[in-house]
Write a protein that holds these residues in place. Structure first.
Motif, PDB file in Angstrom:
ATOM      1  N   ALA A   5      -6.007 -12.366   1.973  1.00  0.00           N
ATOM      2  CA  ALA A   5      -6.627 -11.449   1.004  1.00  0.00           C
ATOM      3  C   ALA A   5      -6.695 -10.027   1.537  1.00  0.00           C
ATOM      4  CB  ALA A   5      -8.025 -11.944   0.612  1.00  0.00           C
ATOM      5  N   GLU A  27      -5.175  -7.443   0.689  1.00  0.00           N
ATOM      6  CA  GLU A  27      -5.098  -6.396  -0.335  1.00  0.00           C
ATOM      7  C   GLU A  27      -6.467  -5.951  -0.841  1.00  0.00           C
ATOM      8  OE1 GLU A  27      -1.473  -8.805  -0.074  1.00  0.00           O
ATOM      9  OE2 GLU A  27      -3.554  -9.324  -0.514  1.00  0.00           O
ATOM     10  N   ASP A  62       0.702  -5.847   6.445  1.00  0.00           N
ATOM     11  CA  ASP A  62       0.893  -7.218   5.985  1.00  0.00           C
ATOM     12  C   ASP A  62       2.371  -7.470   5.703  1.00  0.00           C
ATOM     13  OD1 ASP A  62       0.086  -9.758   5.336  1.00  0.00           O
ATOM     14  OD2 ASP A  62      -0.719  -9.251   3.359  1.00  0.00           O
ATOM     15  N   VAL A 116       5.512  -8.197   3.454  1.00  0.00           N
ATOM     16  CA  VAL A 116       5.911  -7.800   2.109  1.00  0.00           C
ATOM     17  C   VAL A 116       7.276  -8.403   1.813  1.00  0.00           C
ATOM     18  CG1 VAL A 116       6.429  -5.874   0.568  1.00  0.00           C
ATOM     19  CG2 VAL A 116       4.642  -5.629   2.294  1.00  0.00           C
ATOM     20  N   THR A 126       8.575  -8.878  -2.146  1.00  0.00           N
ATOM     21  CA  THR A 126       8.985  -8.108  -3.334  1.00  0.00           C
ATOM     22  C   THR A 126       8.119  -6.861  -3.545  1.00  0.00           C
ATOM     23  OG1 THR A 126       7.491  -9.311  -4.814  1.00  0.00           O
ATOM     24  CG2 THR A 126       9.690 -10.261  -4.444  1.00  0.00           C
ATOM     25  N   LYS A 132       5.302  -6.998  -5.189  1.00  0.00           N
ATOM     26  CA  LYS A 132       4.544  -7.193  -6.427  1.00  0.00           C
ATOM     27  C   LYS A 132       3.040  -7.343  -6.167  1.00  0.00           C
ATOM     28  CE  LYS A 132       4.444  -9.912 -10.699  1.00  0.00           C
ATOM     29  NZ  LYS A 132       2.975  -9.928 -10.769  1.00  0.00           N
ATOM     30  N   THR A 133       2.688  -8.086  -5.114  1.00  0.00           N
ATOM     31  CA  THR A 133       1.271  -8.283  -4.815  1.00  0.00           C
ATOM     32  C   THR A 133       0.585  -6.959  -4.492  1.00  0.00           C
ATOM     33  OG1 THR A 133       1.753 -10.486  -3.943  1.00  0.00           O
ATOM     34  CG2 THR A 133      -0.381  -9.554  -3.380  1.00  0.00           C
ATOM     35  N   LEU A 134       1.283  -6.092  -3.747  1.00  0.00           N
ATOM     36  CA  LEU A 134       0.726  -4.771  -3.450  1.00  0.00           C
ATOM     37  C   LEU A 134       0.495  -3.995  -4.742  1.00  0.00           C
ATOM     38  CD1 LEU A 134       2.866  -3.624  -0.374  1.00  0.00           C
ATOM     39  CD2 LEU A 134       0.541  -4.541  -0.353  1.00  0.00           C
ATOM     40  N   LYS A 135       1.507  -3.971  -5.581  1.00  0.00           N
ATOM     41  CA  LYS A 135       1.423  -3.219  -6.837  1.00  0.00           C
ATOM     42  C   LYS A 135       0.288  -3.727  -7.711  1.00  0.00           C
ATOM     43  CE  LYS A 135       4.229  -1.733 -10.779  1.00  0.00           C
ATOM     44  NZ  LYS A 135       5.541  -1.850 -11.464  1.00  0.00           N
ATOM     45  N   ASP A 136       0.154  -5.056  -7.785  1.00  0.00           N
ATOM     46  CA  ASP A 136      -0.894  -5.655  -8.613  1.00  0.00           C
ATOM     47  C   ASP A 136      -2.296  -5.312  -8.118  1.00  0.00           C
ATOM     48  OD1 ASP A 136       1.060  -6.753 -10.168  1.00  0.00           O
ATOM     49  OD2 ASP A 136       0.855  -8.798  -9.416  1.00  0.00           O
ATOM     50  N   ASN A 137      -2.385  -4.913  -6.843  1.00  0.00           N
ATOM     51  CA  ASN A 137      -3.690  -4.586  -6.267  1.00  0.00           C
ATOM     52  C   ASN A 137      -3.853  -3.091  -6.002  1.00  0.00           C
ATOM     53  OD1 ASN A 137      -5.319  -7.229  -5.541  1.00  0.00           O
ATOM     54  ND2 ASN A 137      -3.157  -7.685  -5.185  1.00  0.00           N
TER      55      ASN A 137
END
Length: 218
Positions: free
Chosen positions: A147, A149, A162, A164, A166, A168-173
């Motif tokens: 967790a 992010e 962390d 990485v 794609t 996407k998880t960074l962008k979503d957060n």
């Protein structure tokens, strides 16, 4: 009679990619290994005296470095983070590709370029400190195992380091990748003493090396 060779593998994405390669190298776990309800951590291998143990990625390196397992597969991020002297990573398996990156909240990057001290959330304290030291920045690392992010938004740290894939998880957060510390792939690792004293370990290294060469030539 020789003791069984112990081969350590990580839970998760790298294992899924590694299993076909392992099978071609003759490392084929018993059927129970694939049973999602099976809570066992140690498994026999078909047609060999090898034993497979399934542990957390960071623990793969520890088991192999200390000789509790003779071989294993793990990401190069783990190899670099621990830098165990008794660990040798002779084969890049060319799977499990991702990167270890620095990320921070969108819009923050332009306002915090000249700093001497940062608080960074990561489960890679050694790699994180080394990266920022090279930039003349002292990094106080808050060790988190997941967790990551959430840390900037809750004021725990201004940045994270962390894995990485794609992004996407960074962008979503609400985070943006600002620099890459390390390009990562999975490696075959062995215990240095075992490589010197047990010819089965050397033979296994050569099998994996040949398979990777064949795949690249195809």
């Amino acid at each position: 009679m020789l003791n069984a060779l112990t081969f350590a593998v990580p839970k998760g994405r790298i294992l899924e990619e590694a299993l076909p390669l392992m099978a071609r190298a003759g490392v084929v776990p018993e059927a129970g290994f694939h049973d999602k309800h099976n809570r066992a951590l140690s498994f026999a291998c078909e047609g060999s005296d090898m034993r497979l143990i399934r542990v957390r990625a960071f623990d793969v390196a520890t088991f192999v470095a200390h000789g509790a397992a003779q071989c294993g597969i793990v990401g190069s991020d783990v190899v670099e983070e621990f830098a165990y002297p008794d660990l040798y990573a002779p084969v890049d398996l060319d799977i499990g590709h991702c990167r270890l990156s620095v990320a921070e909240p969108v819009g923050q990057a332009d306002t915090s370029t000249h700093v001497s001290h940062l608080r960074v959330a990561s489960k890679y304290p050694s790699l994180t400190r080394r990266h920022f030291e090279q930039q003349g920045v002292q990094a106080e690392v808050v060790k988190l195992n997941g967790a990551m992010e959430l840390a900037p938004g809750l004021g725990l740290a201004s940045r994270i380091v962390d894995l990485v894939s794609t992004g996407k998880t960074l962008k979503d957060n609400g985070l943006v990748e600002t620099s890459t510390i390390l390009q990562i792939s999975a490696r075959l690792i062995v215990n240095r003493a075992a490589l010197k004293t047990d010819e089965r370990v050397a033979a296994l290294v050569e099998r994996f090396r040949a398979l990777v060469s064949e795949a690249k030539a195809a």
